[in-house]
Design an enzyme around this catalytic site. Structure first.
Site, PDB file in Angstrom:
ATOM      1  N   ASP A  78       0.827  -1.205   0.000  1.00 39.15           N
ATOM      2  CA  ASP A  78       0.000   0.000   0.000  1.00 39.15           C
ATOM      3  C   ASP A  78       0.865   1.259   0.000  1.00 39.15           C
ATOM      4  OD1 ASP A  78      -2.313  -1.589   0.133  1.00 39.15           O
ATOM      5  OD2 ASP A  78      -2.175  -1.689   2.321  1.00 39.15           O
ATOM      6  N   HIS A 102      -5.557  -3.612   5.327  1.00 39.14           N
ATOM      7  CA  HIS A 102      -4.958  -3.951   4.034  1.00 39.14           C
ATOM      8  C   HIS A 102      -6.015  -4.499   3.075  1.00 39.14           C
ATOM      9  CE1 HIS A 102      -1.835  -4.991   1.212  1.00 39.14           C
ATOM     10  NE2 HIS A 102      -2.073  -6.296   1.297  1.00 39.14           N
TER      11      HIS A 102
END
Length: 326
Positions: free
Chosen positions: A163, A190
């Site tokens: 990310d 996530h």
């Protein structure tokens, strides 16, 4: 008289790293990148399928670390013996139309079994978890190790580095910056809306319009789906995930060697009212030695934070329940 500044050098100790699920779409490129890491002298590759071929292939690369393949549950103990960092990309990948939660029923059991083996054969190792849904698999790992009496919250880390890698890339592209200079903290979880890039805390300082913030936030949150759709059923984000996991593994190894290293990671946390949360941590010899608060956020980021909490909590509770029931 001249006074020369002296650099303090940290001794680098060669270490054993195990990749569990090394024969898969993430595991193979990750293993290649780790084979190039001079901090590793023993790279142990495990999978239930034909891992001997992967180990043989990597063994021809002219880097000094040894590579050994371990196939099947009967060889897992040998793979883990003496391991200091375990990286777990094992499990099935996402396919078009699937969410990370759709993977839960398969990957939850895989992660639980592998973590049980870690608790038995390398209880002091850092366990870094890639297998999705990370929002649930990290709590599964923690509960599993708790039941064995070997849980250390500093040593169980969910890898959310992709990310950050994506956020850095997208911001650099949007603003014409050198990507090596960009650092965007990404907090939360996530998956989907649980991924919260804190664009207001971007380094270097960057001005964004409201529209840019919303567009970038959504793209970072849905970047995995972007890759799944682009591959049209042929896989998920394997190469970028391998790159991100190799970076995180390198950071863990640097921490073990006594360097102060900072990464975002999904860990047991008191930063919010959620029991697990991803934020910036300091990695050291004991693992995630310090967990940092979120810091000052904008009104938009604060709203996103409140929106993600119920979904993230649901994933956490699902993981805890699975670990306790199985």
């Amino acid at each position: 008289m001249q006074v020369r500044a002296q650099r303090t050098q940290t001794a680098v100790e060669a270490r054993k790293v195990a990749v569990l699920g090394a024969g898969g779409g993430i595991g193979q490129p990750l293993s290649l990148l780790l084979k190039m890491n001079s901090r590793i002298d023993d790279l142990a590759l495990y999978d239930i399928g034909n891992i001997a071929g992967v180990a043989a292939d990597l063994g021809h690369c002219n880097t000094p670390n040894a590579v050994t393949g371990y196939q099947g549950p009967e060889n897992l103990a040998a793979c883990l013996e003496g391991t200091e960092v375990v990286v777990i990309p094992a499990g099935v990948p996402r396919k078009p139309g699937m969410t990370r939660d759709d993977l839960f029923s398969i990957n939850a059991g895989i992660v639980k079994g592998l973590v049980e083996a870690c608790g038995k054969h390398c209880p002091k190792a850092l366990i870094t978890i890639i297998s999705n849904p990370v929002n649930s698999t990290v709590p599964i790992a923690a509960e599993t190790l708790k039941s064995m009496g070997v849980y250390d919250p500093k040593r169980v880390l969910g890898v959310t580095t992709l990310d950050i890698v994506r956020a850095n890339t997208f911001v650099a592209e949007a603003k014409g910056l050198d990507v090596h200079d960009v650092d965007v903290p990404v907090v939360g979880g996530h998956a989907g809306i649980t991924i919260l890039p804190l664009l207001s805390q971007t380094t270097p300082t960057v001005e964004f319009t409201k529209e840019e913030i919303e567009k970038l936030t959504v793209r970072i949150q849905n970047a995995g789906t972007e890759v799944v759709e682009a591959k049209a059923g042929a896989g998920s984000a394997t190469l970028s995930m391998a790159y991100a996991a190799a970076r995180f593994t390198e950071s863990c190894l640097r921490g073990l060697d006594g360097e102060e290293v900072y990464e975002c990671a999904y860990v047991e946390s008191a930063v919010t009212d959620l029991p697990y949360f991803s934020s910036k941590v300091k990695l050291g010899p004991a693992g995630a030695e310090e967990i940092f608060p979120i810091g000052k956020v904008t009104e938009y980021e604060a709203e996103c934070l409140e929106k993600l909490k119920p979904e993230l909590m649901g994933s956490i509770e699902k993981g805890i329940a699975f670990a306790k029931e199985n």
